[in-house]
Design a protein around this motif. Structure first.
Motif, PDB file in Angstrom:
ATOM      1  N   VAL A 250       0.855  -1.182   0.000  1.00  0.00           N
ATOM      2  CA  VAL A 250       0.000   0.000   0.000  1.00  0.00           C
ATOM      3  C   VAL A 250       0.892   1.234   0.000  1.00  0.00           C
ATOM      4  O   VAL A 250       2.034   1.191   0.458  1.00  0.00           O
ATOM      5  N   TYR A 251       0.360   2.305  -0.545  1.00  0.00           N
ATOM      6  CA  TYR A 251       1.119   3.546  -0.674  1.00  0.00           C
ATOM      7  C   TYR A 251       0.362   4.668   0.010  1.00  0.00           C
ATOM      8  O   TYR A 251      -0.867   4.763  -0.120  1.00  0.00           O
ATOM      9  N   PRO A 252       1.070   5.558   0.721  1.00  0.00           N
ATOM     10  CA  PRO A 252       0.386   6.713   1.304  1.00  0.00           C
ATOM     11  C   PRO A 252      -0.036   7.683   0.196  1.00  0.00           C
ATOM     12  O   PRO A 252       0.650   7.828  -0.818  1.00  0.00           O
ATOM     13  N   VAL A 253      -1.197   8.301   0.399  1.00  0.00           N
ATOM     14  CA  VAL A 253      -1.727   9.239  -0.594  1.00  0.00           C
ATOM     15  C   VAL A 253      -2.070  10.554   0.093  1.00  0.00           C
ATOM     16  O   VAL A 253      -2.676  10.566   1.161  1.00  0.00           O
ATOM     17  N   ILE A 254      -1.679  11.644  -0.526  1.00  0.00           N
ATOM     18  CA  ILE A 254      -2.068  12.979  -0.076  1.00  0.00           C
ATOM     19  C   ILE A 254      -2.898  13.591  -1.198  1.00  0.00           C
ATOM     20  O   ILE A 254      -2.513  13.542  -2.369  1.00  0.00           O
ATOM     21  N   VAL A 255      -4.038  14.162  -0.829  1.00  0.00           N
ATOM     22  CA  VAL A 255      -4.882  14.860  -1.792  1.00  0.00           C
ATOM     23  C   VAL A 255      -4.658  16.349  -1.597  1.00  0.00           C
ATOM     24  O   VAL A 255      -4.912  16.889  -0.518  1.00  0.00           O
ATOM     25  N   LYS A 256      -4.142  17.004  -2.625  1.00  0.00           N
ATOM     26  CA  LYS A 256      -3.866  18.443  -2.568  1.00  0.00           C
ATOM     27  C   LYS A 256      -5.185  19.219  -2.662  1.00  0.00           C
ATOM     28  O   LYS A 256      -6.209  18.671  -3.079  1.00  0.00           O
ATOM     29  N   GLU A 257      -5.167  20.468  -2.285  1.00  0.00           N
ATOM     30  CA  GLU A 257      -6.366  21.307  -2.325  1.00  0.00           C
ATOM     31  C   GLU A 257      -6.964  21.402  -3.722  1.00  0.00           C
ATOM     32  O   GLU A 257      -8.174  21.527  -3.875  1.00  0.00           O
ATOM     33  N   ASP A 258      -6.126  21.327  -4.753  1.00  0.00           N
ATOM     34  CA  ASP A 258      -6.626  21.406  -6.126  1.00  0.00           C
ATOM     35  C   ASP A 258      -7.093  20.048  -6.656  1.00  0.00           C
ATOM     36  O   ASP A 258      -7.459  19.921  -7.822  1.00  0.00           O
ATOM     37  N   GLY A 259      -7.080  19.015  -5.791  1.00  0.00           N
ATOM     38  CA  GLY A 259      -7.560  17.690  -6.188  1.00  0.00           C
ATOM     39  C   GLY A 259      -6.487  16.766  -6.717  1.00  0.00           C
ATOM     40  O   GLY A 259      -6.750  15.590  -6.962  1.00  0.00           O
ATOM     41  N   LYS A 260      -5.275  17.257  -6.902  1.00  0.00           N
ATOM     42  CA  LYS A 260      -4.190  16.395  -7.380  1.00  0.00           C
ATOM     43  C   LYS A 260      -3.779  15.425  -6.290  1.00  0.00           C
ATOM     44  O   LYS A 260      -3.804  15.759  -5.108  1.00  0.00           O
ATOM     45  N   LEU A 261      -3.406  14.218  -6.715  1.00  0.00           N
ATOM     46  CA  LEU A 261      -2.982  13.186  -5.784  1.00  0.00           C
ATOM     47  C   LEU A 261      -1.467  13.082  -5.768  1.00  0.00           C
ATOM     48  O   LEU A 261      -0.829  13.143  -6.815  1.00  0.00           O
ATOM     49  N   MET A 262      -0.922  12.882  -4.586  1.00  0.00           N
ATOM     50  CA  MET A 262       0.501  12.611  -4.437  1.00  0.00           C
ATOM     51  C   MET A 262       0.612  11.244  -3.778  1.00  0.00           C
ATOM     52  O   MET A 262       0.081  11.031  -2.679  1.00  0.00           O
TER      53      MET A 262
END
Length: 140
Positions: free
Chosen positions: A111-123
């Motif tokens: 599994v990978y950690p995911v961050i959702v940016k304010e503009d909706g982009k995923l990291m």
């Protein structure tokens, strides 16, 4: 940008694919319910949204390589959120990658950690970059 449907909402639990999708030799699934398949850091990753969280797990099931992005999301007792492999129904915890059903020790997915940016982009986070990115022989 990818469109992630929210698996916690019954009206958004799936993307309807207008054609049949082959997911195992000899079997076909029409109008598949799916997560989203993305390629990042030379990896194929299945991505799912549930409420305001986004989960990322290695695309291939460690059992026999089933396509996890075509799996359904299930909530097991104890509020464990899992993806169920469409080939043999193995269930993997989306937080830890551990196999929850059937009970087998030492089996897990990545599994990978995911961050959702304010503009909706995923990291999507990785422990390391693919070595290809540091080779002088590779072209991007």
């Amino acid at each position: 940008m990818i469109n992630l449907f929210d698996w916690s909402k019954s009206d958004e639990k799936f993307q309807v694919i207008p054609r049949a999708v082959s997911f195992k030799p000899g079997l076909r699934r029409q109008n598949s319910k799916t997560g989203t398949l993305v390629s990042c850091n030379e990896q194929q990753i299945a991505v799912f949204r549930y409420h305001n969280r986004v989960y990322a797990i290695k695309e291939k099931c460690p059992h026999l390589g089933g396509p996890l992005h075509l799996g359904d999301i299930e909530e097991l007792p104890g509020n464990t959120l899992c993806v169920r492999c469409p080939w043999h129904s193995w269930k993997f915890d989306l937080d830890t990658g551990l196999l929850k059903q059937p009970k087998r020790h030492g089996v897990s997915s990545v599994v990978y950690p995911v961050i959702v940016k304010e503009d909706g982009k995923l990291m999507i986070g990785f422990d390391q970059f693919d070595p290809k990115y540091f080779s002088v022989d590779s072209s991007f």
